[in-house]
Write a protein that holds these residues in place. Sequence first.
Motif, short mmCIF file in Angstrom:
data_model
loop_
_atom_site.label_atom_id
_atom_site.label_comp_id
_atom_site.label_asym_id
_atom_site.label_seq_id
_atom_site.Cartn_x
_atom_site.Cartn_y
_atom_site.Cartn_z
N GLN A 42 -12.59 11.99 -6.48
CA GLN A 42 -11.28 11.54 -6.02
C GLN A 42 -11.34 11.05 -4.58
N LYS A 43 -12.07 11.79 -3.76
CA LYS A 43 -12.20 11.39 -2.35
C LYS A 43 -12.93 10.05 -2.22
N TYR A 44 -13.96 9.89 -3.08
CA TYR A 44 -14.71 8.62 -3.04
C TYR A 44 -13.81 7.44 -3.40
N LEU A 45 -13.06 7.54 -4.49
CA LEU A 45 -12.18 6.44 -4.90
C LEU A 45 -11.09 6.19 -3.87
N LEU A 46 -10.55 7.26 -3.33
CA LEU A 46 -9.46 7.09 -2.36
C LEU A 46 -9.97 6.41 -1.09
N ASN A 47 -11.15 6.79 -0.63
CA ASN A 47 -11.71 6.13 0.56
C ASN A 47 -12.03 4.66 0.28
N GLU A 112 5.18 6.35 -11.05
CA GLU A 112 4.07 6.28 -10.12
C GLU A 112 4.08 4.94 -9.38
N ILE A 113 4.42 3.82 -10.08
CA ILE A 113 4.46 2.50 -9.43
C ILE A 113 5.53 2.49 -8.36
N GLU A 114 6.65 3.10 -8.68
CA GLU A 114 7.72 3.14 -7.70
C GLU A 114 7.28 3.93 -6.48
N ARG A 115 6.54 4.98 -6.65
CA ARG A 115 6.08 5.79 -5.54
C ARG A 115 5.12 4.99 -4.68
N VAL A 116 4.24 4.21 -5.36
CA VAL A 116 3.29 3.39 -4.59
C VAL A 116 4.03 2.35 -3.78
N PHE A 117 5.00 1.64 -4.39
CA PHE A 117 5.77 0.62 -3.67
C PHE A 117 6.71 1.24 -2.64
N GLN A 118 6.83 2.54 -2.69
CA GLN A 118 7.58 3.22 -1.63
C GLN A 118 6.66 3.60 -0.47
N LYS A 120 3.58 5.30 -0.79
CA LYS A 120 2.85 6.55 -0.97
C LYS A 120 1.57 6.31 -1.79
N GLU A 121 0.56 7.08 -1.47
CA GLU A 121 -0.68 7.01 -2.25
C GLU A 121 -0.54 7.88 -3.49
N VAL A 122 -1.07 7.37 -4.60
CA VAL A 122 -0.94 8.08 -5.88
C VAL A 122 -2.34 8.33 -6.43
N VAL A 123 -2.58 9.55 -6.89
CA VAL A 123 -3.83 9.94 -7.56
C VAL A 123 -3.46 10.47 -8.94
N LEU A 124 -4.05 9.87 -9.98
CA LEU A 124 -3.75 10.28 -11.35
C LEU A 124 -5.05 10.65 -12.07
N ARG A 125 -4.91 11.61 -13.00
CA ARG A 125 -6.05 12.01 -13.83
C ARG A 125 -5.51 12.33 -15.22
N LEU A 146 -7.60 7.70 -11.40
CA LEU A 146 -6.96 6.51 -10.83
C LEU A 146 -6.35 6.86 -9.50
N VAL A 147 -6.56 5.90 -8.52
CA VAL A 147 -5.91 6.02 -7.22
C VAL A 147 -5.18 4.69 -6.93
N ALA A 148 -4.04 4.81 -6.36
CA ALA A 148 -3.25 3.61 -6.01
C ALA A 148 -2.82 3.72 -4.56
N VAL A 149 -3.16 2.65 -3.76
CA VAL A 149 -2.85 2.63 -2.33
C VAL A 149 -1.95 1.43 -2.07
#
Length: 595
Positions: A42-47, A112-118, A120-125, A146-149
């Motif tokens: 998760q840390k790798y994908l988020l970075n 989750e899309i709404e949170r990203v467009f707000q 916020k970073e999203v991590v899903l599994r 999945l990570v969304a930035v």
Amino acid sequence: MIWRSVVGKLWLTIIGLVTLVLMLLSLILSEQLERTVNQGEQKYLLNLARHIQESLQDEEKPDSEYVSALLRATELFDVHSIILGPDKSARSLNGSPGSPEIPWQAILKETEIERVFQGKEVVLRGRVQVGKNQHAFPLFKDEILLVAVPLKSDGNVTGAVVLYREHDQLTETDIKRWIIYSALISIFLTTIFAFFLSTRITQPLIQMKRAAEKMAQGHFSIRLPVRQRERDEIGDLAISFNRMAEQLHESMEALSHEKEQLASILRSMVDGVITMDAEGKIIVVNPPAERLLASWSDEEEERESLPPPLREIFQTVVKDERDHAADITLHGRTWAVVMAPLYAGDQVRGAVAVLRDVTEERRLDKLRKDFVANVSHELRTPLSMLQGYSEALLDDIAQSPEMRKELARVIHDETLRMGRLVRDLLDLAKMESGHIEIERTRVNVPALLQRVVRKFQGIAGEQKVRLQWEVHPDVPEVFWDEDKVEQVLTNLVDNAIRHTPEGGEVCLKAAPSNGRKVSLTVRDTGSGIPEEDLPFIFERFYKADKARTRGQSGTGLGLAIVKHLVDAHGGTVSVESRLGEGTTFTVKLPVGGGE
């Protein structure tokens, strides 16, 4: 059943403990491994998403080589990248061959899309969801990470960078599998160790069990092997077991020795001993008691139970719980019984009886009492007469010389009677003590019979009794103690004359008998002897003519003296009699001499 054995219990206990520990360890390791892998991935994908975000937000060089390098890195690690535009449309960044177009709705939900467009970073599994049905997306066989930035421009969110990849569970699954394999191998090895350990522990216990079973069968000499290198608690138990077995062996030998001694004592006892249980059943008897019970019981099976006389005494002893003594007369014998209770704690568990044949003792005691009574009676009468007549002489009651002479004659006769009684008593006492001396000489039988008959001719004439004698011509030469045989014939003839009425006859006869013996017979035609008195007439002071007067009655010792004198010569004496027909005494004496 395995639960009934120490080996099974020990094995299941060890296996249960090891299995529980391995399961807990496996769970902890799996959880820790999963958490470590997930956090790293998760840390790798988020970075990586943040680096792409920073490069794309750089308005001066949005398509720099750095972004290309990052995208190539994502391709190397099977990471898919998507850019969401302001209208939430999806566009693939890496565009790797074979990468299908994936609808973003299959990856991100509206929330989750709404949170990203707000911003916020999203991590899903998890699994890919399409609609309400949850199933694996055809491209992905495992979970998706999945990570969304959010992408920002002038502080506003203009899109999003979405990175996702198949959650790599191969390594984690293999590790878990190896953990499981290791646990199974550990359980297998633990099983072997448990059986080995339980065998080492329980083998001495099994040996102790077998030794105990053999000891229960009476083999008290068995011992357990103890090695010096096995001096643990079980070794100490084996040593204690051997010490107990040795002491038990010694105790059993001592008990066996005491039992043999007791059995020998019981067998050598003249008295009968009977041991009974609480119900009166016979447990132990010695040979005299066994013979006694055999004579009392008619049937073999009845010997296990007490005869009625003993059963009554047994019931009394059990009821009163104390010793009891009594005499039992059965089959013409008298038995003295002493019975005592046997205790088990405070309860009576049976009784032991000692039986002694006291027939002869009771008979002798009766004879003693009769002897004292008869001697007292026989002496009291003449003493009373002596005293009375002597007082009459002293008081000059007798006036004439004839009367004084008559009184003196009575005193003289009673004195002679007392002398005879004392003499007979002394002779009988000497005979019963075994001090009879037989001096054998050649005896002329006809002369002996003639001398005895001549002695009683006067008395027989006075009582008008015919006295005869007869000697068979074939009587052999004999060697007897002439004085003692004459005393035997004198007592028999005197007894016959006294019991024969006037006009009767007494005959003395000698004749040869079988076995080189001479038979001397004294037969009279008197009143006879009752049949019930015949077995006792040779006892001292026994009188069959209990109603006779003093003048006609003897001392009751004559026939007893006859019996002793005949026995001293090795002969026999017998009697035949019928009431009103007379009595016949037969004395059979061996010839004696050099035979």
